[in-house]
Design an enzyme around this catalytic site. Sequence first.
Site, PDB file in Angstrom:
ATOM      1  N   ILE A 136       0.846  -1.179   0.000  1.00 27.31           N
ATOM      2  CA  ILE A 136       0.000   0.000   0.000  1.00 27.31           C
ATOM      3  C   ILE A 136       0.890   1.239   0.000  1.00 27.31           C
ATOM      4  O   ILE A 136       1.788   1.366   0.838  1.00 27.31           O
ATOM      5  CB  ILE A 136      -0.948   0.011   1.218  1.00 27.31           C
ATOM      6  CG1 ILE A 136      -1.828  -1.243   1.216  1.00 27.31           C
ATOM      7  CG2 ILE A 136      -1.811   1.271   1.226  1.00 27.31           C
ATOM      8  CD1 ILE A 136      -2.691  -1.399   2.449  1.00 27.31           C
ATOM      9  N   HIS A 142       9.429   4.238  -1.155  1.00 17.55           N
ATOM     10  CA  HIS A 142       9.569   2.840  -0.762  1.00 17.55           C
ATOM     11  C   HIS A 142       8.623   1.935  -1.542  1.00 17.55           C
ATOM     12  O   HIS A 142       8.993   0.844  -2.000  1.00 17.55           O
ATOM     13  CB  HIS A 142       9.306   2.726   0.749  1.00 17.55           C
ATOM     14  CG  HIS A 142       9.461   1.340   1.291  1.00 17.55           C
ATOM     15  ND1 HIS A 142       8.391   0.492   1.498  1.00 17.55           N
ATOM     16  CD2 HIS A 142      10.562   0.668   1.695  1.00 17.55           C
ATOM     17  CE1 HIS A 142       8.823  -0.646   1.992  1.00 17.55           C
ATOM     18  NE2 HIS A 142      10.137  -0.571   2.119  1.00 17.55           N
ATOM     19  N   PHE A 167       1.640 -14.382  -9.517  1.00 18.01           N
ATOM     20  CA  PHE A 167       1.826 -13.061  -8.911  1.00 18.01           C
ATOM     21  C   PHE A 167       0.565 -12.695  -8.132  1.00 18.01           C
ATOM     22  O   PHE A 167      -0.430 -12.244  -8.709  1.00 18.01           O
ATOM     23  CB  PHE A 167       2.114 -12.027  -9.997  1.00 18.01           C
ATOM     24  CG  PHE A 167       2.449 -10.658  -9.464  1.00 18.01           C
ATOM     25  CD1 PHE A 167       3.738 -10.370  -9.064  1.00 18.01           C
ATOM     26  CD2 PHE A 167       1.484  -9.667  -9.357  1.00 18.01           C
ATOM     27  CE1 PHE A 167       4.062  -9.102  -8.575  1.00 18.01           C
ATOM     28  CE2 PHE A 167       1.790  -8.405  -8.872  1.00 18.01           C
ATOM     29  CZ  PHE A 167       3.082  -8.125  -8.477  1.00 18.01           C
TER      30      PHE A 167
END
Length: 214
Positions: A136, A142, A167
């Site tokens: 998120i 990052h 995935f």
Amino acid sequence: MAEFQKGVLPPTEPLDGSPLRVLIVHARWNYPIVESLVNAARDTMINKYKVLPDNVAVHAVPGAYELPFAAQRLIISSQQQAAHDANDLIGAPSVMDLLDNLTPTSRPSSALSTGPGPARHKEQAFDAVICIGVLIKGSTMHFEYICEAVSQGIIRVGLDSGIPVIFGVLTCLDDDQALVRAGLGRGQNGKGHNHGEDWGAAAVEMALLKNRKL
């Protein structure tokens, strides 16, 4: 043109996952959402595609960044264990070979039975892997770095190992997007669709494709 509906079409032929062994590797980061995805993937494989419950292994790692490494190592470990078990079975003497070494007086009466002996357990190598995590976006870069690294790592594991690696990483801009995609939505649009179901189905389909003789 018919009305467009988002999502994947069902497979064109029935899928029987009963001979398959599948690994789910999941992150503990954002675990309440991850747990829902893992459960959906596992339940779909077992209840819809006949994968045996004992043939679904689940392993946790700290975060999404660790998923490719864990998937790679666990694939290799399962292959080594399967090869070791196969060699043990090939080299092990049969029950009748052992009985032939007994003298007539020492041979047990049960040796007259021609039925099979107790089956030895053989650990099967994984036929497919599902990597599950939830990323998120926050207030720094990052998010972008982890998304890129995890995406490249997961596809590399699949191509290098020859084992389908699904995935199953949500890459969302906010909490609500992640919750909806795990069937946990809390807004006016309902709970949403749990993508774990799609990943479970994909794992079975791709594992059968890998094993298919062309």
